[in-house]
Design an enzyme around this catalytic site. Structure first.
Site, PDB file in Angstrom:
ATOM      1  N   PHE A 264     -40.378 -19.240  14.591  1.00  0.00           N
ATOM      2  CA  PHE A 264     -40.344 -19.841  15.702  1.00  0.00           C
ATOM      3  C   PHE A 264     -41.674 -20.015  16.453  1.00  0.00           C
ATOM      4  CE2 PHE A 264     -40.754 -19.913  20.579  1.00  0.00           C
ATOM      5  CZ  PHE A 264     -39.771 -21.026  20.850  1.00  0.00           C
ATOM      6  N   GLU A 265     -41.825 -21.300  16.741  1.00  0.00           N
ATOM      7  CA  GLU A 265     -43.262 -21.531  17.500  1.00  0.00           C
ATOM      8  C   GLU A 265     -43.423 -22.736  18.311  1.00  0.00           C
ATOM      9  OE1 GLU A 265     -46.067 -21.838  14.069  1.00  0.00           O
ATOM     10  OE2 GLU A 265     -46.941 -19.950  14.583  1.00  0.00           O
TER      11      GLU A 265
END
Ligand SMILES: Nc1nc2c(ncn2[C@@H]2O[C@H](COP(=O)(O)OP(=O)(O)OP(=O)(O)O)[C@@H](O)[C@H]2O)c(=O)[nH]1
Ligand SMILES: [Mg+2]
Length: 389
Positions: free
Chosen positions: A276-277
């Site tokens: 996740f980013e």
């Protein structure tokens, strides 16, 4: 006369019987055929028109307001289709159906028609499909391939996860140094990375990209943890070599304390989990980040060890961004096997229709680094965190 009366009685009784008989037979013949016949008729007419009420679709609940120059981005193979569609469904249901951001898919091979057809049907924004140029997904000429092969053998024997995989190494190197330079990504300033098989557990009722812009954030995370040491034995040496040669790239108000317990002498292996980013592509395309990536690439650890893009992005963010440019999205409830980020605080979870089990929240677990982030930034931990430790 009595004979006539008897006849009359017979006639009346017969008439009554006839009326009753007519009533019963006609009512059953009315009900049965109609009950049995009407439903198939209705169903077949629905089929003929190929339209049920739900086929017409509910009105789109699109959020008003401007949109950021942003896209979702997914690196995937055709074989990842049925796992990425699950992720897309979560992202669309919880967020993007209201914002309709684009989605870029990247692959080292050509995406097939099925992959494109199914993902396009699910994404509310535009979808784009890119093939990665071979020079971004192959051994650079300065890598000794025999040495790399030997390392893979050794890691296989030590049972290090993905230790014997060539493609995993190309993937980590690509995510570290290339995805933000793909021609399709050059149109955008912001990205949200999505991997196959992830879940989002709470409604996100605001534009997370806009939050990044308005609050001058450059990088963000939801889960942090310690890296598997065997995969990065010399990453910190290579980093120190970089900081020695490029001191100008180190931010004044950096997060060194997040990644080192001895002021930079050694790495404590903390990293933001990069599956996740939400981040700024221009930062990754900056001289500072590119100088870091290039120096790591030449050190060879993507192939002679098994450096992951998570510690690479994290060390870069911790050293080259100011503390307040890194954001923890407490409100983005997230799962990627095997860890969950489930927001602490029941009121929030109920209000946002969360379906995660708070007992599975990883944030305050001793193997998480998120406490360090809170302490470093002097952010009070949310009420009730002790109960989740
Ligand atoms: N096109 C392409 N994508 C890949 C390849 N290997 C991995 N990916 C993608 O790269 C991302 C990271 O790979 P993952 O297999 O999820 O790696 P991981 O998250 O470390 O491990 P798990 O999710 O636990 O398997 C995912 O989006 C994958 O779909 C590959 O060889 N080709
Ligand atoms: Mg993954």
């Amino acid at each position: 006369m009595p004979g006539t009366q008897r006849y009359l009685r017979y006639i009346v009784a017969a008439l009554i019987c006839l009326i009753l008989l007519f009533f019963f037979t006609s009512s059953s013949s009315y009900q049965t055929p109609n009950w049995a016949g009407s439903r198939p008729q209705d169903v077949s007419s629905e089929h003929n028109n190929a339209q049920t009420p739900s086929d017409k679709g509910l009105p789109q609940a699109v959020a008003p307001g401007e949109r950021m120059n942003a896209t979702f981005v997914t690196l995937a193979r055709n074989s990842d289709l049925w796992d990425i569609v699950k992720s897309i469904r979560h992202v669309e249901d919880r967020f993007n159906r209201k914002y309709n951001y684009d989605w870029v898919f990247l692959n080292d091979d050509d995406f097939n028609d099925e992959f494109k057809k199914v993902t396009t049907a699910l994404v509310s924004g535009n979808t784009k499909y890119g093939k990665i140029p071979t020079e971004h997904w192959s051994f650079p000429d300065f890598i000794d391939q025999d040495r790399a092969a030997k390392v893979r053998e050794e890691m296989k024997e030590k049972k290090i996860i993905y230790g014997d995989s060539i493609s995993y190494r190309h993937m980590c190197r690509y995510e570290s140094g290339f995805f933000f330079r793909h021609s399709l990504m050059l149109d955008y300033e912001w990205y949200w990375r999505v991997e196959p098989g992830i879940e989002l557990y709470c409604d996100i009722n605001y534009d997370a990209f806009k939050y990044m812009v308005d609050n001058k954030k450059k990088y963000s995370f939801v889960i942090s943890l310690y890296e598997y040491v065997e995969t990065i034995p010399t990453l910190w040496d290579a980093t120190k070599n970089f900081t020695k040669h490029f001191p100008q790239h180190i931010a004044k108000d950096n997060s060194m304390r997040f990644i080192s317990d001895d002021d930079g002498e050694t790495y404590n292996h903390c990293h933001f989990w990069s599956n996740f980013e939400i981040g700024n592509l221009n930062w990754l395309r900056s001289d500072a980040y590119m100088d870091y990536f290039t120096s790591l690439d030449h050190a060879g650890g993507f192939f002679y060890e098994r450096w992951g893009d998570a510690p690479v992005h994290s060390i870069a963010a911790a050293l080259m961004l100011n503390k307040d440019e890194i954001h923890f999205f407490n409100d983005i409830a997230y799962y990627h096997v095997p860890f969950t980020h489930c927001p602490t605080g029941e009121a929030y979870r109920l209000e946002h229709k969360c379906h995660c089990n708070p007992k599975e929240n990883f944030d305050w677990n001793s193997y998480s680094c998120t406490s360090r982030y809170f302490e470093l930034n002097n952010i009070p931990k949310p009420q009730g965190y002790e109960k989740e430790q």
